[in-house]
Design an enzyme around this catalytic site. Structure first.
Site, PDB file in Angstrom:
ATOM      1  N   HIS A  68       0.832  -1.209   0.000  1.00 12.38           N
ATOM      2  CA  HIS A  68       0.000   0.000   0.000  1.00 12.38           C
ATOM      3  C   HIS A  68       0.864   1.257   0.000  1.00 12.38           C
ATOM      4  O   HIS A  68       0.394   2.341  -0.357  1.00 12.38           O
ATOM      5  CB  HIS A  68      -0.946   0.004   1.207  1.00 12.38           C
ATOM      6  CG  HIS A  68      -0.260  -0.093   2.525  1.00 12.38           C
ATOM      7  ND1 HIS A  68       0.030  -1.301   3.125  1.00 12.38           N
ATOM      8  CD2 HIS A  68       0.207   0.859   3.379  1.00 12.38           C
ATOM      9  CE1 HIS A  68       0.633  -1.089   4.280  1.00 12.38           C
ATOM     10  NE2 HIS A  68       0.751   0.223   4.455  1.00 12.38           N
ATOM     11  N   GLY A 116       0.849  -6.340  -1.863  1.00 11.90           N
ATOM     12  CA  GLY A 116      -0.369  -5.650  -1.431  1.00 11.90           C
ATOM     13  C   GLY A 116      -1.073  -6.493  -0.389  1.00 11.90           C
ATOM     14  O   GLY A 116      -1.276  -6.036   0.742  1.00 11.90           O
ATOM     15  N   PRO A 117      -1.440  -7.753  -0.725  1.00 14.41           N
ATOM     16  CA  PRO A 117      -1.941  -8.638   0.333  1.00 14.41           C
ATOM     17  C   PRO A 117      -0.833  -8.833   1.369  1.00 14.41           C
ATOM     18  O   PRO A 117       0.229  -9.392   1.059  1.00 14.41           O
ATOM     19  CB  PRO A 117      -2.250  -9.940  -0.422  1.00 14.41           C
ATOM     20  CG  PRO A 117      -2.431  -9.526  -1.844  1.00 14.41           C
ATOM     21  CD  PRO A 117      -1.485  -8.390  -2.056  1.00 14.41           C
ATOM     22  N   LEU A 118      -1.043  -8.358   2.557  1.00 15.68           N
ATOM     23  CA  LEU A 118       0.052  -8.274   3.520  1.00 15.68           C
ATOM     24  C   LEU A 118       0.622  -9.656   3.851  1.00 15.68           C
ATOM     25  O   LEU A 118      -0.099 -10.639   3.977  1.00 15.68           O
ATOM     26  CB  LEU A 118      -0.414  -7.560   4.781  1.00 15.68           C
ATOM     27  CG  LEU A 118      -0.677  -6.063   4.588  1.00 15.68           C
ATOM     28  CD1 LEU A 118      -1.285  -5.443   5.831  1.00 15.68           C
ATOM     29  CD2 LEU A 118       0.611  -5.336   4.215  1.00 15.68           C
ATOM     30  N   HIS A 263      -2.984   6.857   7.374  1.00 19.05           N
ATOM     31  CA  HIS A 263      -2.695   5.582   6.723  1.00 19.05           C
ATOM     32  C   HIS A 263      -3.254   5.489   5.310  1.00 19.05           C
ATOM     33  O   HIS A 263      -2.504   5.243   4.369  1.00 19.05           O
ATOM     34  CB  HIS A 263      -3.239   4.420   7.563  1.00 19.05           C
ATOM     35  CG  HIS A 263      -3.162   3.096   6.869  1.00 19.05           C
ATOM     36  ND1 HIS A 263      -2.011   2.358   6.820  1.00 19.05           N
ATOM     37  CD2 HIS A 263      -4.095   2.398   6.173  1.00 19.05           C
ATOM     38  CE1 HIS A 263      -2.232   1.254   6.127  1.00 19.05           C
ATOM     39  NE2 HIS A 263      -3.491   1.250   5.724  1.00 19.05           N
ATOM     40  N   GLU A 413       1.371 -24.729   4.286  1.00 16.51           N
ATOM     41  CA  GLU A 413       0.909 -24.619   2.903  1.00 16.51           C
ATOM     42  C   GLU A 413       0.908 -23.175   2.395  1.00 16.51           C
ATOM     43  O   GLU A 413       1.301 -22.917   1.253  1.00 16.51           O
ATOM     44  CB  GLU A 413      -0.502 -25.201   2.760  1.00 16.51           C
ATOM     45  CG  GLU A 413      -0.592 -26.706   2.910  1.00 16.51           C
ATOM     46  CD  GLU A 413      -0.766 -27.140   4.362  1.00 16.51           C
ATOM     47  OE1 GLU A 413      -0.907 -28.351   4.598  1.00 16.51           O
ATOM     48  OE2 GLU A 413      -0.761 -26.260   5.259  1.00 16.51           O
ATOM     49  N   HIS A 475     -11.135 -34.131   4.767  1.00 20.62           N
ATOM     50  CA  HIS A 475     -10.007 -34.325   3.854  1.00 20.62           C
ATOM     51  C   HIS A 475     -10.458 -34.646   2.428  1.00 20.62           C
ATOM     52  O   HIS A 475      -9.619 -34.948   1.569  1.00 20.62           O
ATOM     53  CB  HIS A 475      -9.104 -35.449   4.371  1.00 20.62           C
ATOM     54  CG  HIS A 475      -8.239 -35.027   5.521  1.00 20.62           C
ATOM     55  ND1 HIS A 475      -8.766 -34.544   6.700  1.00 20.62           N
ATOM     56  CD2 HIS A 475      -6.893 -34.996   5.664  1.00 20.62           C
ATOM     57  CE1 HIS A 475      -7.770 -34.251   7.534  1.00 20.62           C
ATOM     58  NE2 HIS A 475      -6.628 -34.500   6.923  1.00 20.62           N
TER      59      HIS A 475
END
Length: 673
Positions: A68, A116-118, A263, A413, A475
């Site tokens: 950001h 961007g996606p922290l 921010h 994962e 699963h």
């Protein structure tokens, strides 16, 4: 350097960001204003890069994990002489500009990772550091350190809150990635206010426990303090380093400094003027760059030229001393596959006559390819015995055997996907990952970002259906195939047998610009006797005619993966009932959609309206191939715990159910004699 001029340089970065955000009417000014001193110190005193050749192979990598704050990076790229103009800064966040709201690797020269996606950029950096260490171990020789660079990132409070950074931080410390250096902008502010309401970690002890060197907390507004910390980090070869920099978000703003309002919104015209006055910025006109400041920053071009020229001279001498290694290095860092790397794939299973799980087949393929493609490396989320992903004869990638090709990701994962993405972003390696299809849910974000940036990563997902059996619905993937297929630029392949599995791998490796998901079975599947049928071409085209009766068909059965043999069993039973039928193996929607209309018409003639799809997952989307007159057989509920054969019968995924539906579609009331 004169402190006044240094402040002028730092304020130039700040106000390019403030002015661009103000003009766009949206953006995040606070972080660039606070991070400017530490970014300035890193870029002007330490970063080894060449603005005129952003892809120089031995450059340091820089990631802005808190994407950001993108205007911080765009200002630095412009000032340092990358192919970014002042006009590009003025077009921040506008259509078709080089300066989108968050950094995008394919759009902006000099951006190493789309962030961007922290947390994602933080973990991409771990992947880059893995690739650097691996290539250095394989290719460096005494006196010839042709791979020798750091991976730097600026990360934020928000990055460190994300669980993925804990996963990757733990692994990075375990692997002793000493050339990984992160500047943590600790400003204690997030969108909702002070981070104390959600984030009271002892970050120093947390990262020390992971095996990192932790420096600070220190004054992140002091270039001297940041300079000393980076030097200390560079001197540490056995531990990654986290430099905790205490900064002030929105620094200089009289009314918004150190507040959440700095921010994620422009300062506003009045506050911008007050901030410029407060920081003794002498220019009222927006986007002003003092000429002496620009010339000082543009010295990076000459430094970059000298960096690369020195390296090129080293590499030329290396090529004389080690010609084969130099050839391989050039080939692998360009992403090129060796000649005839796939020459034996067609014959891998020609003499196998027993059923074979496609996960088992994939393991055989991995080792066949690995013997010819040294760049291939990867691993699983602690599931190698189940996913069959170990490269035999290779060591683990771990200190001190960084030349090893088997990566032990641990039960991580999410981090695994983002690390593999970072490895691909770095270049020189072809990464693959593996886990159960059910756990795709944990790694959806990095799979999406890898698709967005069109990087070559092979994502293997095994245990792909209710065929998991007794492990039960927790699963047994149901909606995961649909999820994979929904991702733009991701090719998903669900092979029906060992032969298709080999071809799936061929497709994945030849796709240099995009990731591939290969979805594999736990249970053994028969290997089809195709005789003269070219299964390789069929899979590359996404769907093909596997079998049909002698007469022109009046019904088509379409299936993928483990359900293809069920469809074939039903079709052969229907043939005995004098029903003309065709069986289509459709391992990949995306590959089929990429074919021309004429081929699609050959496989699925529009005049044949009676169609049935069979797949052990959601039926969502199959109507595009079965149409309004078709039937879609699948599972639109969660599974259950029982033996695999029982589950397939109970959920109607057996030949009897298919035969019944086919007869109903054809309005055949009684079984013909």
């Amino acid at each position: 350097m004169d402190n006044t001029f240094e402040r002028l340089c730092i304020n130039t970065i700040r106000f390019l960001a403030v002015d661009a955000i103000e003009k766009a009417g949206s953006g995040h000014p606070g972080a660039p204003m606070g991070q400017a001193p530490l970014a300035y110190t890193l870029w002007q005193r330490f970063l080894k890069h060449n603005p005129t050749n952003p892809n120089w192979v031995d450059r340091d990598r820089f990631i802005l994990s808190c994407g950001h704050a993108s205007m911080l990076q765009y200002a630095l790229l412009y000032l340092n002489g990358y192919d970014i103009t002042l006009e590009d800064l003025k077009n921040f966040r506008q259509w078709d500009s080089k300066t989108p709201g968050h950094p995008e690797r394919l759009i902006t020269p000099g951006v190493e990772a789309t962030t961007g996606p922290l947390g994602q950029g933080f973990v991409n950096g771990v992947g880059m550091a893995i690739a650097e260490r691996h290539l250095a171990a394989r290719f460096n020789r005494s006196g010839f350190p042709i791979v020798d660079h750091f991976t730097y990132a600026i990360c934020s409070d928000g990055d460190l809150m994300e669980g993925i950074t804990a996963e990757a931080g733990s692994l990075a410390g375990t692997l002793k990635l000493g050339k990984l250096i992160y500047l943590y902008d600790s400003n204690n502010i997030s969108i909702e206010g002070n981070t104390e309401i959600t984030f009271q970690d002892d970050t120093v002890q947390r990262f020390k426990s992971y095996g990192w060197q932790v420096i600070g907390p220190l004054d992140g507004m002091s270039t001297r303090a940041v300079d000393g910390a980076i030097r200390e980090a560079q001197a540490e070869s056995n531990r990654p380093s986290l430099i905790i920099c205490k900064t002030t978000i929105g620094f200089g703003s009289p009314n918004k400094s150190a507040t959440a309002s700095a921010h994620g919104e422009p300062l506003g015209k009045e506050e911008t003027l007050l901030t410029k006055q407060n920081l003794y910025w002498p220019f009222v006109e927006p986007f002003t760059v003092p000429e002496d400041v620009l010339q000082y920053f543009r010295n990076a071009q000459q430094r970059g030229y000298e960096f690369e020229a020195s390296w090129q001279n080293l590499f030329n001498n290396y090529a004389i001393a080690f010609p084969e290694e130099a050839r391989l290095f050039t080939e692998e860092t360009s992403g090129t596959l060796p000649q005839n790397w796939d020459s034996d794939l067609c014959q891998l299973f020609s003499n196998v006559h027993k059923p074979l799980a496609t996960r088992e087949a994939s393991g055989i393929v991995i080792n066949a390819i690995a013997s010819k493609v040294p760049a291939l490396m990867g691993g699983s989320a602690d599931l190698a015995p189940s996913t069959k992903t170990l490269i035999r004869g290779s060591q683990d990638f771990a200190p001190p055997t960084y030349e090893g090709r088997n990566i032990r990701f641990g039960i991580r994962e999410h981090a695994m996907g983002a690390i593999a993405h970072g490895m691909a972003l770095h270049g020189g390696v072809i990464p693959y990952t593996a886990t159960f299809l059910m756990f795709y849910d944990y790694m959806r974000a990095p799979v999406r970002l890898t698709s967005l940036t069109k990087d070559r990563v092979v994502f293997l997902f095994t245990h792909d259906s209710i065929g998991v059996g007794e492990d039960g619905p927790t699963h047994q993937p149901i909606e995961q195939l649909s999820g994979l297929r929904s991702v733009p630029d991701l090719v998903t392949i669900r092979p029906a047998d060992a032969t298709e599995t080999a071809e799936a791998w061929r497709v994945a490796l030849t796709r240099q610009h995009g990731p591939t998901a290969i979805v594999l079975t736990r249970q053994a599947l028969p290997i089809f006797d195709r005789q003269q049928l070219n299964a390789a071409e069929g899979l590359r085209r996404g769907a093909y005619i596997l079998w049909q009766t002698n007469n022109e068909p009046n019904i088509i059965l379409i299936a993928s993966g483990s359900e293809v043999h069920i469809a074939l069993e039903a079709a052969q039973a229907l043939e005995k009932m004098s029903v003309a039928v065709r069986v289509i193996s459709m391992p990949s929607w995306e590959l089929f959609e990429a074919q021309d209309i004429s081929y699609q018409e050959v496989v699925l003639p529009s005049k044949i309206k009676k169609r049935i799809s069979i797949e052990a997952g959601l039926t969502l989307g199959w109507c595009r191939y079965t149409g309004s007159h078709g039937v879609n057989i699948g599972i639109n509920c969660f599974g259950a715990s029982a033996p695999s054969k029982t589950l397939y019968e109970k959920f109607g995924l057996d030949s009897e159910k298919i035969i019944q539906k086919a007869l109903e579609l054809l309005n055949i009331q009684e079984t013909p004699s």
